[in-house]
Design an enzyme around this catalytic site. Structure first.
Site, PDB file in Angstrom:
ATOM      1  N   LYS A 256      40.709  14.203  -8.358  1.00  0.00           N
ATOM      2  CA  LYS A 256      42.118  14.590  -8.444  1.00  0.00           C
ATOM      3  C   LYS A 256      42.268  15.927  -9.155  1.00  0.00           C
ATOM      4  O   LYS A 256      43.294  16.562  -9.068  1.00  0.00           O
ATOM      5  CB  LYS A 256      42.900  13.540  -9.236  1.00  0.00           C
ATOM      6  CG  LYS A 256      43.056  12.276  -8.468  1.00  0.00           C
ATOM      7  CD  LYS A 256      44.101  11.411  -9.077  1.00  0.00           C
ATOM      8  CE  LYS A 256      44.345  10.254  -8.133  1.00  0.00           C
ATOM      9  NZ  LYS A 256      45.416   9.400  -8.530  1.00  0.00           N
ATOM     10  N   ARG A 257      41.228  16.278  -9.884  1.00  0.00           N
ATOM     11  CA  ARG A 257      41.316  17.528 -10.635  1.00  0.00           C
ATOM     12  C   ARG A 257      40.605  18.672  -9.935  1.00  0.00           C
ATOM     13  O   ARG A 257      40.463  19.742 -10.483  1.00  0.00           O
ATOM     14  CB  ARG A 257      40.756  17.328 -12.051  1.00  0.00           C
ATOM     15  CG  ARG A 257      41.733  16.575 -12.941  1.00  0.00           C
ATOM     16  CD  ARG A 257      41.084  16.098 -14.216  1.00  0.00           C
ATOM     17  NE  ARG A 257      40.199  14.975 -13.955  1.00  0.00           N
ATOM     18  CZ  ARG A 257      40.608  13.708 -13.876  1.00  0.00           C
ATOM     19  NH1 ARG A 257      41.863  13.415 -14.052  1.00  0.00           N
ATOM     20  NH2 ARG A 257      39.750  12.735 -13.613  1.00  0.00           N
TER      21      ARG A 257
END
Ligand code: GLU
Length: 493
Positions: A256-257
């Site tokens: 997600k990062r």
């Protein structure tokens, strides 16, 4: 049987692209089969809920063109669709299992630990995996009841029966067997009274008459526990389809990062065409068969089916994403592109020059549109016409310092001073007149003018490009270009 599918995000942060892919596949399957698509909010973990997240989901789906038939924002016959409003339902189902001896109260303090899987990991938390260590499973029922009535804090654990392996029948993956021994007595209601994910999801999917659970592969290992819940209630489970994991370019699970893959809201903010994102995500794990890659949402609804979803991880190919975004951006009608560009100027707080009216913007974007992936790109691609100052690159500078270039620009500037008309036709005629007077043509004539006005030797059609600059600014740039070569002459002497 009417197909009923759901997307069930937890409002714990941004809507990640992998989540959007799951939502999209559910939506497409519902539309393809004439079924219903339901949006349920799994918000029972109050500590992790992020204010505003649910509205952001709704906005993102509207932007992408997805629609739903029942949901936490619009209600429907199987509501409520916010799990936090269904806590009494989970509790009464847990009570049924308690009464039937299929669950028991666990008074061990470690049952307090979080069991809701994080979206990243999918699986049970540590306490769920650990099981009960205090022998609560064998407490006499009346003793347990006494302690519950006395208000002693407790969780409720599912009594996982022994038996043959649990077989998950998955539309995409076939049959996968899980040994019961690995499942242990997992928590279904935490000490705070909230359900764990595996309990809540099975109850909701059943009560909402979900026929197909389509979700990410990371949830596959949760499915056997959910099947145990179905079994305990004597319910028919839905069909399962676990979508292949989304990988980054080094074939690791997409984080997600990951700085290269943005939350949907960020694509919207940069002025991408939403259909490009839908089209790209549809191909992330699903294959239409054949060479064709560009599909409208309607075409996807018509063609999408679960039998062409693969098992292998689907790589988020950045170059392909940019390619897709470009395909859609360059196909925009001029006024649509202008609308996105104006919106983008607002987002960036960019003040467009006074001469940038709609027709000017349409002409400007048409010169660069083929190379744009989103509206934000326009501001760098069109900077020579938008910014008052021009930056001369090295090649342009070298050319402008030559004697020949100096003569062309001097003559062009003086022709401008004599004739105030400044448009494509007049500029073209002037260029030719200067060429004839000086006896130069082709590159020797065009390049100096281009270099003086745009600071570069390459770029879109010269006359069209020039006509985008107001006359005063163009003349100022020619004077500056002349000053550049004069400064060089002085240094040389
Ligand atoms: N709330 C879960 C998630 O966001 C839903 C999983 C499911 O679809 O069962 O991952």
């Amino acid at each position: 049987m009417t197909v009923r599918v759901r997307f069930a995000p937890s409002p714990t942060g941004h809507l990640h692209i992998g989540g959007v892919r799951t939502a999209l596949f559910n939506f497409l399957y519902a539309r393809h089969t004439g079924g219903k698509f339901i949006l349920r909010l799994e918000d029972t973990d109050a500590d992790r809920n992020v204010p505003g997240a649910e509205q952001a989901f709704v906005d993102a789906f509207h932007w992408l063109g997805l629609t739903w038939d029942e949901g936490f924002d619009i209600g429907g016959p199987y509501g409520p669709y916010r799990c936090s409003e269904r806590v009494a339902i989970y509790r009464s189902h847990a009570d049924q299992l308690l009464a039937a001896g299929r669950a028991y109260a666990c008074f061990c303090p470690q049952s307090d630990a979080k069991e809701t899987p994080s979206e990243e990991e999918g699986g049970e938390g540590p306490a769920g995996a650990m099981g009960c260590s205090g022998g609560c499973a064998s407490l006499a029922a009346d003793e347990a009841l006494r302690r519950i009535r006395a208000g002693e804090p407790h969780a409720i654990r599912f009594r996982a029966p022994s038996g043959p392996p649990i077989v998950v029948r998955d539309i995409i993956r076939g049959e996968i067997a899980f040994e019961r021994d690995d499942l242990r007595d997992f928590v279904i209601i935490k000490r705070d009274g909230m359900p764990t994910y595996n309990f809540q999801v099975a109850i909701d999917d059943h009560l909402m008459a979900i026929t197909h659970v389509i979700r990410g592969e990371e949830h596959l290992s949760n499915t056997p526990r959910q099947l145990l819940v179905y079994e305990a209630f004597g319910w028919q489970p839905p069909q399962f389809a676990h979508l292949p994991i989304v990988l980054d370019e080094s074939r690791k699970k997409l984080s997600k990062r990951d700085p290269n893959v943005l939350p949907v809201s960020a694509y919207r903010e940069r002025g991408y065409v939403p259909q490009a994102i839908v089209n790209f995500l549809a191909l992330l794990g699903w294959s239409p068969g054949g060479e064709e890659e560009i599909f409208s949402l309607e075409a996807l609804c018509e063609r999408f089916d679960l039998d062409r979803v693969g098992r292998a991880g689907a790589v988020f190919d950045l170059a392909k994403f940019q390619w897709m975004a470009n395909q859609y951006f360059k196909a925009l009608a001029p006024h649509e592109a202008v609308r996105l560009i104006r919106e983008q100027a607002g987002v960036l707080g960019y003040r467009l020059p006074p001469y940038a009216d709609d027709s000017w913007l349409e002409r400007a974007v048409s010169l660069v549109q083929d190379g744009l992936t989103c509206a934000r790109d326009f501001f760098s691609a069109a900077s020579v016409w938008l910014e008052p100052e021009v930056a001369y690159d090295e090649e342009a500078r070298a050319l402008l310092e030559t004697e020949g270039a100096h003569r062309v620009i001097e003559a062009y500037l003086s022709a401008c001073e004599q004739d105030p008309v400044w448009d494509e036709a007049a500029n073209r005629a002037r260029t030719q007149a200067v060429g004839r007077a000086l006896g130069v043509k082709g590159k020797d004539l065009f390049m100096p003018i281009r270099a003086a006005l745009t600071g570069q030797l390459h770029g879109p059609d010269l006359q069209k490009s020039m006509a985008l600059l107001p006359r005063e600014i163009a003349m100022e740039r020619m004077r500056r270009a002349l000053a550049l070569s004069e400064a060089r002459d002085h240094q040389g002497r």
